[in-house]
Design an enzyme around this catalytic site. Sequence first.
Site, PDB file in Angstrom:
ATOM      1  CG  HIS A 253      -1.635   1.330   1.398  1.00  0.00           C
ATOM      2  ND1 HIS A 253      -2.745   1.666   0.648  1.00  0.00           N
ATOM      3  CD2 HIS A 253      -1.398   2.395   2.230  1.00  0.00           C
ATOM      4  CE1 HIS A 253      -3.172   2.867   1.004  1.00  0.00           C
ATOM      5  NE2 HIS A 253      -2.370   3.341   1.956  1.00  0.00           N
TER       6      HIS A 253
ATOM      7  CB  SER B 145      -1.341   6.394   1.068  1.00  0.00           C
ATOM      8  OG  SER B 145      -2.084   7.552   1.405  1.00  0.00           O
TER       9      SER B 145
END
Length: 368
Positions: A237, A239
């Site tokens: 992930h 971000s």
Amino acid sequence: MVYFNTAKGLGMSSSAAGLLFALGLAPSGVAFAQGSPPSIADCAPIQTDQARLACYDRASGRLPVAAQTSGGTVPERTAMSAPAAPLSVGDTPSAVESRSPAETSLIDKAWAFDPGSSAYDISFYNPNYLLIGNFTNRINSRPFSPLFDALETEDQDLDSTEARFQLSFKFRMWSTDNRRWGLWAAYSQMSQWQVYNEKISRPFRETNFMPELMVSFRPDISFGGFDWRLLNVGYNHQSNGRSDPISRSWDRIIASIGIERGNFALVLRPWVRIDEGDSDDDNPDITDYYGYGDITAFYKWRDHSFTLMGRGNPSTDKGAAQLTWMSPQVLGPLRVYVRAFTGYGDSLIDYNWKQNTIVIGLALNDIL
């Protein structure tokens, strides 16, 4: 026989005679060197094992071991060697030999595949660095324009030179006894800091957060002069932790395939993006710029290390390339680090922004 016959003449019992016999035999080991050999019955009462055995040898006409050596020399001793370490479960002889201490493997060291390593290993992952000069020929201020409009302020000028730093580590949470399989968690954080821009209070222009969870395996397969030593599959992930309109994020399943030959290694990383749905996607076209994988070549020479990374999407003709050099240690564990980048995606906020950058600073580690 002097001791035995004398004792019998004095009227001693057979056991007493045997005791005197043993005492006469023990000091020299040659009690029957002269006279007639003893009988089996004469030897039985002797209490000392060594003396009794020597007596039996004489009674049977067999010379003692010491007497069988020529010239009374001691037989040559055979050197004893330590037993070989047992193979771990799942190991093959070739796998153990390939991890012998005499051989240096860049991948084995980076991923703690040595069977003697800790099962719960924590180590560096991506390069950890502090880059004091990150210069770009084309700074990206476009994503921030809607914010300035909402605040009814003039666009802020961003400096083309900023600082950049990254922290990255990985932790093995589980492993087999032979260390060929492992479960790893990793975390990386990269920040781009307008530290020289006093006019706008030196803000952090961008910070990317990247947690990962992966399974690692050491294939130990050789082909064409290369050794296949790494196969990782995991969830990634990435971000920037921002809200709209500058929010950027995506999720991927990434495989890492690593082969090496001496001081050269090649790591191929194909990935598949996890679809978030158009309504929640901050950057639905990100694969147009990042593509579906990257490949990194690593070479080590006299403690200098060099990497060349390439990625892209052939269908859109967009991508990026990165070249790095890391010196030998110059200050404790620190090494000079130089990075040159060209193309799209220098950070998440710049995923669709093309630029050329060059950076210099200090680093603790390279990718291998």
